[in-house]
Scaffold this motif. Structure first.
Motif, mmCIF file in Angstrom:
data_model
loop_
_atom_site.group_PDB
_atom_site.id
_atom_site.type_symbol
_atom_site.label_atom_id
_atom_site.label_comp_id
_atom_site.label_asym_id
_atom_site.label_seq_id
_atom_site.Cartn_x
_atom_site.Cartn_y
_atom_site.Cartn_z
ATOM 1 N N UNK A 40 32.588 19.437 28.837
ATOM 2 C CA UNK A 40 32.902 20.008 27.525
ATOM 3 C C UNK A 40 31.751 19.764 26.541
ATOM 4 N N UNK A 41 31.216 18.542 26.547
ATOM 5 C CA UNK A 41 30.120 18.197 25.642
ATOM 6 C C UNK A 41 28.881 19.037 25.937
ATOM 7 N N UNK A 42 28.521 19.146 27.211
ATOM 8 C CA UNK A 42 27.324 19.893 27.585
ATOM 9 C C UNK A 42 27.480 21.388 27.315
ATOM 10 N N UNK A 97 26.961 21.758 23.636
ATOM 11 C CA UNK A 97 25.545 21.596 23.288
ATOM 12 C C UNK A 97 24.731 22.820 23.705
ATOM 13 N N UNK A 98 25.049 23.368 24.871
ATOM 14 C CA UNK A 98 24.328 24.546 25.351
ATOM 15 C C UNK A 98 24.591 25.742 24.441
ATOM 16 N N UNK A 149 21.767 27.645 22.126
ATOM 17 C CA UNK A 149 21.517 29.085 22.259
ATOM 18 C C UNK A 149 21.690 29.792 20.913
ATOM 19 N N UNK A 150 22.732 29.386 20.170
ATOM 20 C CA UNK A 150 22.948 29.976 18.840
ATOM 21 C C UNK A 150 21.786 29.648 17.918
ATOM 22 N N UNK A 151 21.345 28.391 17.961
ATOM 23 C CA UNK A 151 20.225 27.969 17.121
ATOM 24 C C UNK A 151 18.955 28.736 17.479
#
Length: 210
Positions: A140-142, A145-146, A150-152
């Motif tokens: 869930x954390x990864x 973060x992914x 990607x949004x950033x």
């Protein structure tokens, strides 16, 4: 006199500053009529200086975003690779046989290892910090973060395109003000030549000794 030109330039920049892209980067003022920014040739230099300062600010933001994009592009494959590994271990947590694999000790050294089925993994969080997570929480954390990375990255690339457009807009504005100044110089020169010709003409009409 110069202050008259700086005030419209500043007010236009202020009006544009009120309008921003989704990340708060202000739009550049679009110079349609140069006369809205300069009223005399004395206004040209401060107006050009103001526009050049705006370009410098946009270029500074562009350089920072380029570095951030490069960092995100380096980070994304690592996050994806770690997530793939966690998902693979999750699929095998109910198996009985260990997995034989190799892992990296440093850039040129690898070692063999047997990994038993597990429901717990350790993740590097940065700054030499590693934490233990249940495998579901790690996934869930990864995943989060992914998605955030990607949004950033998408936002940064969008902002870079936006900044390039604003820099182009300011370059066009500078060119228009500069060209306006050239035209005004030419007009002043022509007016001066006409005045000289008039004075010469009047001088020729005066009779000798008159």
């Amino acid at each position: 006199m110069a202050s008259k030109g700086k005030e419209p330039a500043a007010s236009a920049a202020g009006a544009s500053a009120g309008k921003t892209n989704p990340r708060g980067i202000p739009y550049a003022p679009f110079v349609d009529k140069v006369e809205d920014y300069v009223s005399t040739r004395a206004d040209v230099e401060p107006t050009l200086r103001s526009f050049q300062e705006m370009i410098a600010k946009y270029q500074f933001m562009e350089q920072n975003l380029q570095r951030r994009v490069a960092g995100l592009k380096d980070k994304l494959p690592d996050i994806q690779k770690t997530l793939d590994t966690v998902q693979f271990l999750k699929l095998r947590k109910d198996e009985t046989e260990p997995i034989e694999t190799t892992f990296e000790l440093n850039e040129t050294l690898y070692a063999k290892a047997e990994i038993p089925p597990t429901d717990e993994v350790y993740l590097w969080l940065g700054a030499n910090v590693m934490l233990s997570y249940p495998i579901d929480e790690a996934e869930e954390l990864l995943t989060s973060k992914l998605k955030a990375a990607k949004t950033s990255l998408s936002n940064c690339e969008e902002d870079l395109d936006f900044l390039r457009e604003q820099i182009t807009t300011m370059e066009v504005a500078i060119a228009r003000v500069y060209n306006w100044d050239v035209v005004q110089k030419r007009k002043e020169k022509e007016d001066e030549e006409k005045q000289n010709e008039k004075r010469k003409g009047k001088g020729a009409d005066v009779p000798p000794g008159g």
